[in-house]
Design an enzyme around this catalytic site. Structure first.
Site, PDB file in Angstrom:
ATOM      1  N   ASP A  49       0.838  -1.195   0.000  1.00  0.00           N
ATOM      2  CA  ASP A  49       0.000   0.000   0.000  1.00  0.00           C
ATOM      3  C   ASP A  49       0.878   1.253   0.000  1.00  0.00           C
ATOM      4  OD1 ASP A  49      -2.326  -1.483   0.050  1.00  0.00           O
ATOM      5  OD2 ASP A  49      -2.436  -1.506   2.238  1.00  0.00           O
ATOM      6  N   PRO A  50       0.353   2.384  -0.461  1.00  0.00           N
ATOM      7  CA  PRO A  50       1.145   3.626  -0.455  1.00  0.00           C
ATOM      8  C   PRO A  50       1.737   3.977   0.897  1.00  0.00           C
ATOM      9  CG  PRO A  50      -0.790   3.920  -1.821  1.00  0.00           C
ATOM     10  CD  PRO A  50      -0.932   2.569  -1.173  1.00  0.00           C
TER      11      PRO A  50
END
Length: 304
Positions: A49-50
């Site tokens: 995920d970012p």
């Protein structure tokens, strides 16, 4: 003449153990690394995920043939869970949707809770996952404010260790199977001790067989490019399946394997998959046991 010259790509084979920075998607960082290397083909082995950081194996060229093996392998993460608040995404990027009192935390309380989440367990995927429901990604439905029932999935938590804690959060390390959502694990641990929680930190430290105390940062890569030594940062293609046993073949057998033929052995093969090497130690690819005494080529590589 065009104002923007077309980038000349080059064939490149190997694996870069990238330390993904926070705040960027795995695909965006992949495309940047591929551009910097001017590589014809590249892929990553497992989305982060970012908000997550850590090990993101970038597989160039023939190494990308083994992405599937890497995706299926165990992974290790270090994570921090903020207690007393639940968010709609299960992490710090989401809005707080509920709050709860936090019990008095202790080593005994947290470690006892974690024991209950070790081994073969079931987990309900989050609505912000990329799983499909009737042709749509769950996260797309979540953006529309729609929540659907998700069947629980079987996962394995090989190890779950408490690292530290304070009055409102705890940090732990987990080694887990494919399909594990650490944000859900954090939420479930919080619920099991009578409160709510969400992820505030997630860092991947292992994608078996890769684990490294020192990964390649984007700053490391850019410095290596300036010094014309970026290719030296790449691991060989066969490193992606380094945890598989080895079979070595003579010249005649090597030729047969390259033609897709099976090879029989006088003894039974114990494992399902093997690394295949030619008589001169050249890596050929991945082989799969076809019969107890027979190996067949599964994924062969072509390196010039």
């Amino acid at each position: 003449m065009s104002k923007t010259a077309k980038i000349k790509r080059r064939p490149l084979d190997g694996v870069l153990l990238l330390d993904k920075p926070k705040g960027v998607s795995s695909n965006n960082i992949l495309q940047k690394v591929k551009y910097l290397y001017r590589a014809v083909k590249a892929g990553h082995a497992g989305t982060l995920d970012p908000m997550a950081t850590g090990l993101l194996p970038i597989c160039f060229g023939e190494a990308s043939k083994f992405n599937h093996q890497l995706l299926n392998n165990r992974k290790t993460y270090r994570f921090t869970c903020r207690l007393g608040e639940a968010t709609h995404t299960g992490d710090a990027e989401g809005e707080v949707i509920a709050t709860a009192m936090i019990p008095e935390l202790s080593t005994a309380l947290l470690e006892t809770a974690m024991v209950n989440f070790t081994g073969d367990i079931q987990q309900i995927p989050p609505m912000v996952s990329a799983l499909h429901h009737e042709g749509k990604r769950l996260y797309e439905l979540a953006r529309e404010g729609i929540e659907v029932a998700r069947p629980a999935r079987d996962i394995t938590i090989y190890a779950l260790t408490l690292i530290e804690f304070d009055d409102h959060s705890f940090t732990a390390e987990v080694t887990c199977s494919k399909g594990t959502y650490v944000r859900v694990l954090a939420e479930d641990i919080a619920k099991s001790i009578g409160t709510l929680g969400h992820l505030t930190m997630l860092r991947r430290t292992e994608v078996a067989p890769y684990f490294a105390p020192t990964l390649i940062t984007m700053e490391d890569l850019e410095a290596a490019l300036l010094e014309n030594r970026a290719d030296e940062l790449l691991l060989p293609v066969d490193s992606a399946i380094a945890d598989y046993p080895i079979l070595i073949f003579n010249e005649e057998e090597t030729a047969r394997l390259k033609n897709g033929q099976k090879i029989a052995f006088p003894h039974a093969l114990d494992e399902q998959f093997y690394r295949l090497y030619a008589y001169d130690q050249t890596f050929l690819g991945l082989g799969e046991r076809h019969l107890p005494h027979v190996i067949k080529p599964s994924r062969l590589i072509q390196i010039q």
